[in-house]
Each structure stands twice: as structure tokens, then as C-alpha cells.
Design an enzyme around this catalytic site. Structure first.
Site, PDB file in Angstrom:
ATOM      1  N   THR A   1       0.615  -1.306  -0.138  1.00 21.64           N
ATOM      2  CA  THR A   1      -0.072   0.018  -0.021  1.00 21.64           C
ATOM      3  C   THR A   1       0.941   1.208  -0.125  1.00 21.64           C
ATOM      4  O   THR A   1       0.260   2.221  -0.203  1.00 21.64           O
ATOM      5  CB  THR A   1      -1.007   0.082   1.202  1.00 21.64           C
ATOM      6  OG1 THR A   1       0.243  -0.148   2.493  1.00 21.64           O
ATOM      7  CG2 THR A   1      -1.897  -1.122   1.017  1.00 21.64           C
ATOM      8  N   ASP A   2       2.208   0.992   0.389  1.00 19.82           N
ATOM      9  CA  ASP A   2       3.026   2.399   0.529  1.00 19.82           C
ATOM     10  C   ASP A   2       3.332   3.122  -0.731  1.00 19.82           C
ATOM     11  O   ASP A   2       3.431   4.381  -0.673  1.00 19.82           O
ATOM     12  CB  ASP A   2       4.152   1.975   1.698  1.00 19.82           C
ATOM     13  CG  ASP A   2       5.316   1.208   0.938  1.00 19.82           C
ATOM     14  OD1 ASP A   2       4.816   0.533  -0.147  1.00 19.82           O
ATOM     15  OD2 ASP A   2       6.460   1.114   1.258  1.00 19.82           O
TER      16      ASP A   2
ATOM     17  N   ASP B   1       9.969   1.246   4.416  1.00 16.46           N
ATOM     18  CA  ASP B   1      11.084   0.565   5.172  1.00 16.46           C
ATOM     19  C   ASP B   1      11.970   1.713   5.833  1.00 16.46           C
ATOM     20  O   ASP B   1      12.506   1.420   6.929  1.00 16.46           O
ATOM     21  CB  ASP B   1      11.727  -0.415   4.214  1.00 16.46           C
ATOM     22  CG  ASP B   1      10.818  -1.469   3.617  1.00 16.46           C
ATOM     23  OD1 ASP B   1       9.852  -1.618   4.149  1.00 16.46           O
ATOM     24  OD2 ASP B   1      11.278  -2.139   2.606  1.00 16.46           O
TER      25      ASP B   1
ATOM     26  N   TYR C   1       7.873  -7.038  -8.252  1.00 14.34           N
ATOM     27  CA  TYR C   1       7.544  -5.911  -7.426  1.00 14.34           C
ATOM     28  C   TYR C   1       7.367  -4.695  -8.405  1.00 14.34           C
ATOM     29  O   TYR C   1       6.211  -3.943  -8.157  1.00 14.34           O
ATOM     30  CB  TYR C   1       8.635  -5.495  -6.449  1.00 14.34           C
ATOM     31  CG  TYR C   1       8.528  -4.389  -5.480  1.00 14.34           C
ATOM     32  CD1 TYR C   1       7.843  -4.748  -4.156  1.00 14.34           C
ATOM     33  CD2 TYR C   1       8.592  -3.290  -5.751  1.00 14.34           C
ATOM     34  CE1 TYR C   1       7.502  -3.667  -3.320  1.00 14.34           C
ATOM     35  CE2 TYR C   1       8.333  -2.173  -4.947  1.00 14.34           C
ATOM     36  CZ  TYR C   1       7.776  -2.523  -3.658  1.00 14.34           C
ATOM     37  OH  TYR C   1       7.660  -1.602  -2.642  1.00 14.34           O
TER      38      TYR C   1
HETATM   39  C1  GLA Z   1       9.128  -3.858   0.251  1.00 17.31           C
HETATM   40  C2  GLA Z   1       9.273  -2.306  -0.030  1.00 17.31           C
HETATM   41  C3  GLA Z   1       8.375  -1.553   0.615  1.00 17.31           C
HETATM   42  C4  GLA Z   1       6.795  -2.036   0.692  1.00 17.31           C
HETATM   43  C5  GLA Z   1       6.866  -3.601   0.777  1.00 17.31           C
HETATM   44  C6  GLA Z   1       5.541  -4.151   0.476  1.00 17.31           C
HETATM   45  O1  GLA Z   1       9.569  -4.261   1.642  1.00 17.31           O
HETATM   46  O2  GLA Z   1      10.463  -1.906   0.125  1.00 17.31           O
HETATM   47  O3  GLA Z   1       8.277   0.028   0.350  1.00 17.31           O
HETATM   48  O4  GLA Z   1       6.364  -1.801  -0.614  1.00 17.31           O
HETATM   49  O5  GLA Z   1       7.825  -4.200   0.109  1.00 17.31           O
HETATM   50  O6  GLA Z   1       4.546  -3.534   1.308  1.00 17.31           O
END
Ligand code: GLA
Length: 353
Positions: A17-18, A147, A197
Site C-alpha cells: 500500500t505504501d 522501510d 515488485y
Molecule cells: C518492500 C518495499 C516496501 C513495501 C513492501 C510491501 O518491503 O521496500 O516499500 O512496498 O515491500 O508492502
């Protein structure tokens, strides 16, 4: 000699979601990446975990752990700050590829160190931005902000309820009473993790384009009907997951443990079926622990395609469940998972020796 350390993170809820202007609820864990940085006449990077030293004259992408360090220094220089070559020694007790954000921890520890030794005076938010930019533009994973934000702003005994659309945040006490969070690392990392991703990000961008919206926050369920089935699934996950974050924050504040556990299970199903980022190994772990005595909820954490499962359990129950799981997992996949006991932690800081 000062060292700089940054923690890994788990995300209670709010996965993928970020980068969609959504909500997340992570906390930092007591596993860290530590860097020892000092000025030098060359760039010399040593990783004690990888048992490798790399020495370079100028920045170059090597497709490995050194990219996180070089990426950070490259971004800092791009922003007009003056630095000099450095020698960096990395040590860590944070598993790599376990979905616990070891890359962001390395970026943030490096950014703290460079900021400090060259007296650059960047504030915490700038350090977050440097880490995110390094990952997106140097490493090449178009990550969200969660993160790096957690590695900087985390507070022991609290989760961070973060709205990634405006970076407003609130610390929510980890009121767990007789419960605990633990991690089960599937010890699997599928190669597709970074390409898939980026593909999810593109799919989400397509959703916005098709619906002619600027942000996922402007989208509601009625809008989804005009999307093709694949994009509809992706968008549905994001809308549902945002709702789950809000519910989880309430559940955490009111110590509603069953509700919190169910939200974790629901999130996993959505990540598996709608967003399609889980894998057989993490599905197996979640499926196995579900229904075991003392287990309230579980789901994969992080980007997916391997990595760890976060488990919400009654205190003292996880070891027994894990022992049984370990045998079945081994039979199924020919390797063992790992149990990682965790506590919450503060964000990055300097360690004096
Ligand atoms: C990774 C990315 C984050 C986020 C997660 C999924 O950790 O670095 O920014 O998108 O995946 O929620």
C-alpha cells in the site's frame, strides 16, 4: 570509533500500500545492520556477513550488497553535498532476503554514518529520502517509503501508523498483553521478487490511468467495475488492505486480539489471491499454523515471493507449533524454516564504542 546501526522491520498490516498512497503499520525489530565508516583514499566496502571486500575507484552498480552503500553516497552527492571516499565495514544480525528490510537498514545506517562523519546536517526526513532514492534509482527497485521511514522513525514498544500520502504518522502502543509477535522465515527467496515488485507498481499505475485518478485514495469500490479482471484484483487488494490497516489500529488500541489475528489472515489471503505476491512456502506456513492452539493470526510480510511469515500468538505457544511445522515443512520443501523471536526496537542511531 562511532558505528551506526539501523533496525529491520516487520509490518503488522498494510502490504503493497505504501507506493499507492495508502496506510501501513510497521514496527522496527531488535535485529540490526551496523556499519563502521571512516574516510579513506578509496571506496572499500567489507561485509562480514558476505565475507567479501570490494574496492572501487568510482560508483558503479555491481548488482549486489555494495549497491545499497554506493547508492546512498551517490544520492547524497547528487544532492550537492561534498563527501570523500570511505571505508565501510558492515556487520548484521538481520537475515537477508527474509522480507525484513535488510536493504533499507543498510541504506539508512550508511546514510546516518555519512551524514555524521562529513557533518552534512541532513535531518531525519532527508535521510529517509536518501535511502528511498538510492533503492529506487541506484538499486532499481521502485520501493515505497515504509522501510526506510521505519528504520529512522521507529520507537521501541510502538508501531507506526503511517499515512504514506502525506507522511503524517502516529505512534500506536504495541498493547499485546499476553500475546507476542514472532517470525517464521521460509528461508526462500524467489528470483522474481524485484521484477514482480516493479510489475505490481506498473499495474497500479495502470489502474490510476484507466480510472483517470491521481491517487488510490480517490478510488472507491464502484470505480473498479470498468477495470479488466487482473487490474481489478490488484486495486481491490489495495482498497481492502487500507481498510484492514484502519481496523487493525483500532484493534491494537483496544487489545482486540482475535480481531487483529483475523485481519492478518485476511491480508494473507488477499496477498495470495488478489495481489499474487505470496508463494507455496509462505502459504504453507500460514495454512499450517492457522487453527493451531495459541495462534491467532499469520501472514506473509514484506514484498513477497518468499521471506517471512508474521505470527500473532499467545505467549509461550510458538515454540511447540514451530517444532511440528518444521517437520512438515521439511517433508514438503526439503529444507527447514527458521523461527525468529522478535522485540520492537528504536530507529537508527549512533553506537559509541
Ligand atoms: C518492500 C518495499 C516496501 C513495501 C513492501 C510491501 O518491503 O521496500 O516499500 O512496498 O515491500 O508492502
Amino acid at each position: 570509533m562511532p558505528k551506526f546501526k539501523a533496525p529491520g522491520r516487520v509490518n503488522i498490516i498494510g502490504e503493497h500500500t505504501d507506493y499507492n498512497d495508502g496506510f501501513v503499520l510497521p514496527f522496527a525489530i531488535d535485529r540490526y545492520v551496523e556499519v563502521d565508516i571512516k574516510p579513506s583514499n578509496r571506496y572499500v566496502f567489507t561485509s562480514q556477513v558476505m565475507n567479501e571486500t570490494v574496492s572501487v575507484k568510482k560508483f558503479q552498480k555491481l548488482g549486489k550488497w555494495t549497491d545499497y552503500i554506493m547508492g546512498v553516497i551517490w544520492v547524497i552527492e547528487q544532492r550537492g553535498y561534498k563527501t570523500e571516499p570511505v571505508e565501510v565495514i558492515v556487520s548484521s544480525n538481520l537475515p537477508i532476503g527474509a522480507g525484513l528490510s535488510s536493504s533499507a537498514a543498510l541504506e539508512i545506517a550508511t546514510a546516518y554514518g555519512i551524514n555524521e562523519i562529513f557533518n552534512l546536517k541532513m535531518d531525519e526526513m532527508q535521510l529517509v529520502e536518501v535511502g528511498v532514492k538510492a533503492e529506487r534509482e541506484f538499486v532499481g527497485v521502485r520501493c515505497g517509503v515504509m522501510d526506510q521511514f521505519t528504520a529512522v522513525f521507529a520507537k521501541k514498544d510502538y508501531a507506526i501508523f503511517l499515512d504514506t500520502s502525506n507522511l503524517k504518522y502516529e505512534y500506536v502502543p504495541l498493547n499485546l498483553a499476553d500475546l507476542e509477535f514472532a517470525l517464521i522465515d521460509s528461508n526462500t527467496k524467489h528470483e522474481l521478487s524485484s521484477s514482480e515488485y516493479n510489475k505490481r507498481r506498473e499495474e497500479c499505475e495502470k489502474v490510476l490511468k484507466m480510472l483517470n485518478k491521481k491517487s488510490f485514495r480517490e478510488i472507491n469500490y464502484d470505480d473498479l467495475s470498468i477495470l479488466d479482471p487482473l487490474l481489478r484484483k490488484r486495486a481491490r487488494h489495495v482498497l481492502d488492505e487500507n481498510k484492514r490497516v484502519l481496523l487493525a489500529v483500532r484493534a491494537l488500541k483496544n487489545s482486540e486480539s482475535f480481531l487483529l489475528g483475523n485481519i492478518l489472515y485476511e491480508s494473507h489471503v488477499s496477498l495470495r489471491d488478489l495481489y499474487e505476491v505470496s508463494c507455496d512456502e509462505t502459504d504453507f506456513i500460514v495454512g499450517y499454523v492457522k487453527g493451531e492452539i495459541g495462534i491467532l493470526g499469520a501472514r506473509m510480510v514484506g514484498g513477497g515471493f518468499g521471506g517471512s511469515v508474521l505470527v500473532l500468538a499467545r505467549a509461550g505457544h510458538i515454540d511447540k507449533v514451530f517444532m511440528e511445522l518444521e517437520k512438515s515443512y521439511f517433508k514438503m520443501f526439503g529444507k527447514k524454516p527458521s523461527l525468529i523471536k522478535i522485540k520492537s526496537s528504536d530507529g537508527a542511531n549512533m553506537v559509541m564504542e
